[in-house]
Structure formats: structure tokens, C-alpha cells
Design an enzyme around this catalytic site. Structure first.
Site, mmCIF file in Angstrom:
data_model
loop_
_atom_site.group_PDB
_atom_site.id
_atom_site.type_symbol
_atom_site.label_atom_id
_atom_site.label_comp_id
_atom_site.label_asym_id
_atom_site.label_seq_id
_atom_site.Cartn_x
_atom_site.Cartn_y
_atom_site.Cartn_z
ATOM 1 C CG ASP A 143 39.330 44.983 39.867
ATOM 2 O OD1 ASP A 143 40.267 45.604 40.366
ATOM 3 O OD2 ASP A 143 39.129 43.766 40.089
ATOM 4 C CD GLU A 190 38.553 33.124 42.154
ATOM 5 O OE1 GLU A 190 38.884 34.291 41.879
ATOM 6 O OE2 GLU A 190 39.114 32.449 43.030
#
Length: 227
Positions: free
Chosen positions: A194, A13
Site C-alpha cells: 500500500d 508471510e
């Protein structure tokens, strides 16, 4: 002058953001490494906090106290319900889904001494939403629930009485709480990797973690370039 602190939980990230940092220096404090420099002539401090509310809270507090950041952006990935993989999420509010002080009269998820919901300032929200709209980036403006667990089942968070559409992650509440205590603006951005309860949720996370992390960082970078 705005000094922006960017907190990401994991290396994936943070890498893209660090690659775009000009005149970079690194400073180590209390086990954290902070990368200082400029992005599009804006003063920026970047930190990979590690996973969980404690890590993100400490990183936020150090950014505020040591580097005098007056805007903290927390970027990363999340699970979602009522959301699709690859959706961009802007936090409407943040709550802890694993904090219980109800025995003392607090609402479930409320930290004593803190508001029931950790809400970014409307000024910050309007700014981010305006930039995303200008860039043609669709986003979802929904609650985010933070806790020190990977949520795969709604039973894990049922006590928070979640809304129908929300995101779950592990750092936002730590950032929000530190910023509210210090009176500093904050923004929580997430990219859905997800979907909670899907039979392939764990596989989706493993498959999309790096891709979604990079996309989340890219959107954060675009926001900084357009501030």
C-alpha cells in the site's frame, strides 16, 4: 556453516516458506513456535513473530541464542512513499519512527546505546542485491522506518524527518536492533502492499495483504535457494 533464521510477522508471510522446509520439526519456546529444517540443503529456522518491534526482537534473540542462527532475514509487507505497489524493497537502513529520547541528547528515533541508524552490513546487502539482479528482480534500496502503528499519514512520522522515498512497517527495527546487539548479520526485505496517504490505502492493504505476503515470501525463498 550459515544457519539462516527467517522472521515473518504474519501467517500469510510464513506459509510458503514453511511449505518448502524439508525434514521439518517444530520447537516451542516462550510462546513462539520455531520450524526447523532445510531449504535447498541450507539449515533454516522459521518463525511467525507476530506484529510489532517487541515481538520481532524477541523472536530474533531466540533464533540467535537458542538456534545459533548467524544470518537473520526479516520478510514481509510494507507501506511506501515514492514507491509503487508490488515494489521489492531492500533496507538501506532502519530507524524507529516512534522512539524519542531527544531529552537526553539522542537523535529522534535513536535508541540509547544503539547507532543512529540500524544498518545491515555491506556484505549482506551486496549479496542480496547481487542475487536479485541475477534473478532479474527489480528492487528499491531505500530506508525503512519501523514503528508500532500502521502509518497512513506523514504527520505520524514527521519527527523522523523522512527521506523522499522510503518504506514503513512494524518489525524491522526490532530485528535489526537484536542482531546488532548480538553481532549477527541481518537482511530486511519488504514488498509494498500500500502507498502511504493514498485515499484507498486501507482498502489496498486489505486487498493485497495475502498476495503481497506470498510474493515477499517467494522472493525470500529464491534468495535462500541462491545463497
Amino acid at each position: 556453516m550459515v544457519k539462516i533464521g527467517i522472521i515473518a510477522a504474519m501467517k500469510h508471510e510464513m506459509d510458503l516458506l514453511r511449505e518448502n522446509l524439508d525434514h521439518m520439526q517444530d520447537v516451542k519456546i516462550a510462546g513462539f513456535v520455531f520450524y526447523i529444517g532445510k531449504i535447498n540443503e541450507k539449515n533454516v529456522v522459521i518463525c511467525e513473530s507476530g506484529v510489532g518491534k517487541v515481538n520481532s526482537g524477541i523472536a530474533s534473540s531466540l533464533m540467535i541464542s537458542h538456534f545459533e542462527c548467524n544470518l537473520i532475514i526479516n520478510t514481509g509487507i510494507c507501506g511506501g512513499l515514492g514507491l509503487k505497489k508490488r515494489d521489492v524493497v531492500v533496507a538501506k537502513e532502519v530507524k524507529c519512527h516512534d522512539f524519542d529520547a531527544t531529552a537526553f541528547g539522542y537523535e529522534y528515533g535513536q535508541v540509547p546505546g544503539m547507532p543512529k541508524s540500524l544498518v545491515p552490513s555491506m556484505e549482506s546487502v551486496i549479496m542480496v542485491k547481487s542475487i536479485l539482479s541475477r534473478l532479474g528482480i527489480n528492487y528499491e534500496y531505500v530506508p525503512i522506518y519501523s514503528g508500532d502503528q500502521f502509518v497512513t499519514n506523514l504527520d505520524q512520522i514527521k519527527k523522523i524527518e523522512p527521506e523522499d522515498v522510503f518504506a514503513c512497517e512494524m518489525e524491522g527495527a526490532g530485528v535489526a536492533q537484536s542482531c546488532i546487539k548480538a553481532g549477527v548479520e541481518f537482511i530486511i526485505l519488504r514488498y509494498v502492499s500500500d502507498c502511504i496517504g493514498d485515499k484507498n490505502q486501507q482498502d489496498d492493504y486489505n486487498e493485497f495483504e495475502e498476495e503481497m505476503s506470498n510474493r515477499s515470501a517467494n522472493i525470500c525463498l529464491q534468495i535462500i535457494n541462491n545463497l
